[in-house]
Design a protein around this motif. Structure first.
Motif, PDB file in Angstrom:
ATOM      1  N   SER A  94       7.008   2.323  -4.272  1.00 47.54           N
ATOM      2  CA  SER A  94       5.563   2.498  -4.458  1.00 47.54           C
ATOM      3  C   SER A  94       4.746   1.784  -3.380  1.00 47.54           C
ATOM      4  N   THR A  95       3.431   1.897  -3.530  1.00 42.69           N
ATOM      5  CA  THR A  95       2.511   1.172  -2.650  1.00 42.69           C
ATOM      6  C   THR A  95       1.634   0.292  -3.540  1.00 42.69           C
ATOM      7  N   PHE A  96       0.904  -0.591  -2.902  1.00 43.07           N
ATOM      8  CA  PHE A  96       0.025  -1.468  -3.674  1.00 43.07           C
ATOM      9  C   PHE A  96      -1.014  -0.661  -4.453  1.00 43.07           C
ATOM     10  N   ILE A  97      -1.582   0.359  -3.829  1.00 42.98           N
ATOM     11  CA  ILE A  97      -2.656   1.108  -4.495  1.00 42.98           C
ATOM     12  C   ILE A  97      -2.119   1.940  -5.663  1.00 42.98           C
ATOM     13  N   GLU A  98      -0.938   2.537  -5.490  1.00 38.31           N
ATOM     14  CA  GLU A  98      -0.360   3.283  -6.613  1.00 38.31           C
ATOM     15  C   GLU A  98      -0.029   2.311  -7.761  1.00 38.31           C
ATOM     16  N   THR A  99       0.495   1.136  -7.389  1.00 36.22           N
ATOM     17  CA  THR A  99       0.831   0.125  -8.395  1.00 36.22           C
ATOM     18  C   THR A  99      -0.433  -0.336  -9.115  1.00 36.22           C
ATOM     19  N   ALA A 100      -1.513  -0.489  -8.345  1.00 36.40           N
ATOM     20  CA  ALA A 100      -2.782  -0.903  -8.952  1.00 36.40           C
ATOM     21  C   ALA A 100      -3.211   0.121 -10.005  1.00 36.40           C
ATOM     22  N   TYR A 101      -3.066   1.405  -9.677  1.00 32.75           N
ATOM     23  CA  TYR A 101      -3.442   2.458 -10.631  1.00 32.75           C
ATOM     24  C   TYR A 101      -2.592   2.338 -11.900  1.00 32.75           C
ATOM     25  N   LEU A 102      -1.276   2.191 -11.683  1.00 29.39           N
ATOM     26  CA  LEU A 102      -0.356   2.072 -12.823  1.00 29.39           C
ATOM     27  C   LEU A 102      -0.763   0.897 -13.718  1.00 29.39           C
ATOM     28  N   ILE A 103      -1.028  -0.234 -13.085  1.00 23.87           N
ATOM     29  CA  ILE A 103      -1.342  -1.436 -13.863  1.00 23.87           C
ATOM     30  C   ILE A 103      -2.676  -1.281 -14.596  1.00 23.87           C
ATOM     31  N   ILE A 104      -3.663  -0.729 -13.909  1.00 25.53           N
ATOM     32  CA  ILE A 104      -4.998  -0.629 -14.525  1.00 25.53           C
ATOM     33  C   ILE A 104      -5.026   0.451 -15.609  1.00 25.53           C
ATOM     34  N   TYR A 105      -4.433   1.617 -15.298  1.00 26.54           N
ATOM     35  CA  TYR A 105      -4.594   2.752 -16.230  1.00 26.54           C
ATOM     36  C   TYR A 105      -3.380   3.023 -17.111  1.00 26.54           C
ATOM     37  N   GLY A 106      -2.256   2.388 -16.845  1.00 29.51           N
ATOM     38  CA  GLY A 106      -1.125   2.497 -17.775  1.00 29.51           C
ATOM     39  C   GLY A 106      -0.058   3.490 -17.398  1.00 29.51           C
ATOM     40  N   ASP A 107      -0.352   4.467 -16.550  1.00 30.15           N
ATOM     41  CA  ASP A 107       0.630   5.472 -16.147  1.00 30.15           C
ATOM     42  C   ASP A 107       0.606   5.643 -14.639  1.00 30.15           C
TER      43      ASP A 107
ATOM     44  N   ARG B 136      -3.168  14.349  -7.819  1.00 37.04           N
ATOM     45  CA  ARG B 136      -4.629  14.461  -7.799  1.00 37.04           C
ATOM     46  C   ARG B 136      -5.305  13.118  -8.118  1.00 37.04           C
ATOM     47  N   GLN B 137      -4.772  12.475  -9.171  1.00 30.82           N
ATOM     48  CA  GLN B 137      -5.345  11.181  -9.560  1.00 30.82           C
ATOM     49  C   GLN B 137      -5.181  10.151  -8.447  1.00 30.82           C
ATOM     50  N   MET B 138      -4.023  10.209  -7.796  1.00 34.39           N
ATOM     51  CA  MET B 138      -3.738   9.255  -6.716  1.00 34.39           C
ATOM     52  C   MET B 138      -4.713   9.455  -5.556  1.00 34.39           C
ATOM     53  N   SER B 139      -4.918  10.737  -5.234  1.00 28.26           N
ATOM     54  CA  SER B 139      -5.810  11.026  -4.111  1.00 28.26           C
ATOM     55  C   SER B 139      -7.251  10.609  -4.454  1.00 28.26           C
ATOM     56  N   ASP B 140      -7.700  10.922  -5.671  1.00 25.73           N
ATOM     57  CA  ASP B 140      -9.064  10.543  -6.068  1.00 25.73           C
ATOM     58  C   ASP B 140      -9.242   9.028  -6.051  1.00 25.73           C
ATOM     59  N   PHE B 141      -8.223   8.346  -6.578  1.00 22.28           N
ATOM     60  CA  PHE B 141      -8.309   6.883  -6.680  1.00 22.28           C
ATOM     61  C   PHE B 141      -8.333   6.247  -5.281  1.00 22.28           C
ATOM     62  N   SER B 142      -7.437   6.720  -4.404  1.00 23.80           N
ATOM     63  CA  SER B 142      -7.388   6.162  -3.037  1.00 23.80           C
ATOM     64  C   SER B 142      -8.715   6.405  -2.326  1.00 23.80           C
ATOM     65  N   GLN B 143      -9.267   7.634  -2.505  1.00 24.01           N
ATOM     66  CA  GLN B 143     -10.543   7.954  -1.859  1.00 24.01           C
ATOM     67  C   GLN B 143     -11.657   7.046  -2.362  1.00 24.01           C
ATOM     68  N   LYS B 144     -11.624   6.817  -3.669  1.00 22.66           N
ATOM     69  CA  LYS B 144     -12.670   5.973  -4.269  1.00 22.66           C
ATOM     70  C   LYS B 144     -12.567   4.543  -3.741  1.00 22.66           C
ATOM     71  N   VAL B 145     -11.335   4.049  -3.624  1.00 21.12           N
ATOM     72  CA  VAL B 145     -11.132   2.700  -3.088  1.00 21.12           C
ATOM     73  C   VAL B 145     -11.619   2.663  -1.641  1.00 21.12           C
ATOM     74  N   LEU B 146     -11.249   3.681  -0.880  1.00 19.94           N
ATOM     75  CA  LEU B 146     -11.638   3.737   0.535  1.00 19.94           C
ATOM     76  C   LEU B 146     -13.162   3.785   0.697  1.00 19.94           C
ATOM     77  N   ARG B 147     -13.807   4.634  -0.118  1.00 21.62           N
ATOM     78  CA  ARG B 147     -15.266   4.791  -0.009  1.00 21.62           C
ATOM     79  C   ARG B 147     -16.011   3.490  -0.303  1.00 21.62           C
ATOM     80  N   ASN B 148     -15.341   2.596  -1.021  1.00 28.00           N
ATOM     81  CA  ASN B 148     -15.994   1.349  -1.415  1.00 28.00           C
ATOM     82  C   ASN B 148     -15.701   0.186  -0.486  1.00 28.00           C
TER      83      ASN B 148
END
Ligand code: CMC
Length: 470
Positions: free
Chosen positions: A91-104, A109-121
């Motif tokens: 895995s990567t840190f960002i995928e792991t972050a998603y897993l830890i925060i959201y549980g799965d 699609r979710q990965m791409s949206d989440f990475s984009q959101k992190v990047l935009r911020n």
């Protein structure tokens, strides 16, 4: 998606019986999904008048959680049920972050949206850049700046810091991505400011860890391109720090969150707790120790003997939960060799010293009897140092890595139905019925006056109130 609503409240009818003052009391046993057992004593005081005393909470479960599991005896660590070794490998840190925060694990699609959101911020509000123009002295510790600026960050997003739980939760996804992203920008800009360097903005085509290295080490006239393996090593360090159940800083975040405080205030408190040398600050202390051994030409005996004599601690050794090898340290010890190879360092003297020190300590009866093994901080510093990060940024890196865990724990507290404020009790051991003595009578020899003062002592407040009224 995982939430806290269906956490079981008790085991399969197992009961613990206490004998107190000649009476016996039954308490239900709560069994976790990995078979861990806890006695639910939440009705203890109301039924018996007693409380439990467990300094350092070594035997106290403060909550039920679905985020991370540790088996300290076997050296197992799982994020949301997935072993750390599997995450580290795949895995990567960002995928792991998603897993830890959201549980799965996220879908594509979710990965791409989440990475984009992190990047935009990634950018900070421009007004925040003034903080790097003299608001803090160059000598300020980066953890102090980080904690201050994470709390200040909330001021720029008033819709996310309402301290109205329902409203704060409505903006949770935005706040989580924002904190995850901006913590790294604040960290890099702090380093630039402290070193009198121009601030470097994030770039839109870089991944999380690469962007961090870019903001740290690029110059307006020179792009920094880290070797892929260096970026991977940093990402791995962040991933390995992502969560670690109820450690000191996470418990702090949960405690602050339990009062209804917003996410920004809660994680800012987490940074303060992490700073201490017994917790995240140990990664700095390890390097200082290894450097001292290097300078002295000692083989580590002096530190080991001092630790055995109780004068100091062998930094990066021991853990409240692990009574065997910390699995994160094992992964990092192997990663360190790879990074040194990539950095074209045939040998890193500090890594050599660390490995010799580990060997020496692990064959010493003092460390064997107490089950003291290297923890995550023992090797992380040598990697961070070899990729050019200054020692005073090490604990900041730990904080960036731990952000997903703090966010997930805040959410677990915030979404728990009938969540209670965390407010432990104590056994009072102070003085009893101490008299109040008027200031003019406090010198030695005047104590004989105290009795008359005691009889009038209520009058202090009353008199003050009276004069106030007048
Ligand atoms: N060096 C020497 N002796 C130690 C060490 C050490 N690093 N750690 C524990 N001990 C001894 C301690 O003196 C005690 O001995 P005795 O039974 O004779 O009194 C025994 O081992 C048990 O120690 P403890 O203080 O009851 O253990 P704890 O669970 O309260 O502390 C710890 C855990 C991590 C604070 C401690 O091991 C320590 O101070 N380690 C060094 C600092 C460090 O590396 N911290 C990073 C922890 S991992 C990353 C993180 O989560 O922050």
């Amino acid at each position: 998606m995982a939430d806290t609503k269906d956490i079981p409240s008790s085991g399969e009818g197992e009961i613990a019986t206490f004998q107190l003052g000649g009476k016996s009391y039954d308490f239900p046993v709560v069994i976790g999904t990995e078979g861990e057992k806890g006695i639910d004593i939440s009705s203890l005081r109301s039924r018996t008048g007693y409380i439990t005393l467990d300094e350092g909470f070594a035997n106290t479960g403060s909550c039920q959680s679905k985020i991370t599991y540790i088996d300290g005896e076997k050296g197992r660590l799982c994020y949301r049920g997935i072993p750390i070794e599997v995450m580290a490998e795949n895995s990567t840190f960002i995928e792991t972050a998603y897993l830890i925060i959201y549980g799965d694990l996220p879908t594509r699609r979710q990965m791409s949206d989440f990475s984009q959101k992190v990047l935009r911020n990634a950018n900070l509000h421009e007004a925040m850049l003034h903080f790097f123009e003299g608001a803090f002295p160059f000598t300020a510790h980066p953890m102090s700046i980080l904690s201050s600026l994470l709390n200040s960050l909330g001021c720029y997003y008033p819709n996310m810091v309402t301290n109205d739980r329902e409203k704060d939760l409505e903006s949770f996804d935005d706040a989580a991505a924002l904190l995850l992203s901006k913590v790294r920008t604040i960290a890099a800009m702090t380093y630039r400011m402290k070193n009198g360097l121009p601030l470097i903005y994030p770039k839109k085509d870089l991944g999380y860890s690469q962007n961090f290295l870019h903001m740290m080490f690029s110059e307006p006239y020179h792009e920094y391109y880290p070797h892929d393996d260096v970026t991977k090593a940093l990402d791995l360090i962040l991933l390995l720090h992502s969560d670690h159940e109820q450690n000191c800083s996470t418990s702090t975040v949960r405690m602050v969150a339990s009062s209804g405080a917003n996410l920004f205030a809660s994680v800012s408190a987490g940074v303060c707790a992490l700073w201490g040398p017994l917790h995240g600050g140990a990664n700095m202390a390890v390097i200082k120790m290894l450097e001292e051994i290097y300078r002295d030409g000692d083989d580590g005996t002096r530190f080991i003997e001092a630790a055995k004599g109780g004068k100091t601690r062998l930094m990066g050794f021991g853990h409240r939960i692990y009574k065997s090898y910390d699995p994160r340290a094992k992964i990092l010890s192997e990663a360190a060799d790879k990074v040194f190879h990539v950095m074209r360092k045939k040998k890193d003297p500090l890594l050599e010293i660390a490995k010799r020190l580990e060997e020496k300590a692990r064959s010493d009866p003092y460390f064997i009897e107490r089950n003291l093994y290297p923890n995550v901080d023992f090797y992380s510093g040598t990697i961070l140092k070899s990729i050019g990060l200054p020692t005073d940024m090490f604990t900041v890196l730990f904080a960036i890595g731990r952000m997903p865990g703090w966010i997930a724990h805040w959410r677990e507290v915030a979404t728990k139905p009938k969540s209670k404020i965390i407010r432990p009790r104590q056994i009072y051991q102070g003085e009893v019925n101490k008299p109040y003595i008027k200031v003019r009578n406090r010198d030695a020899g005047d104590l004989q006056d105290y009795e008359s003062d005691v009889s009038k002592s209520e009058g202090y407040g009353a008199a003050e109130n009276a004069s106030f009224k007048a």
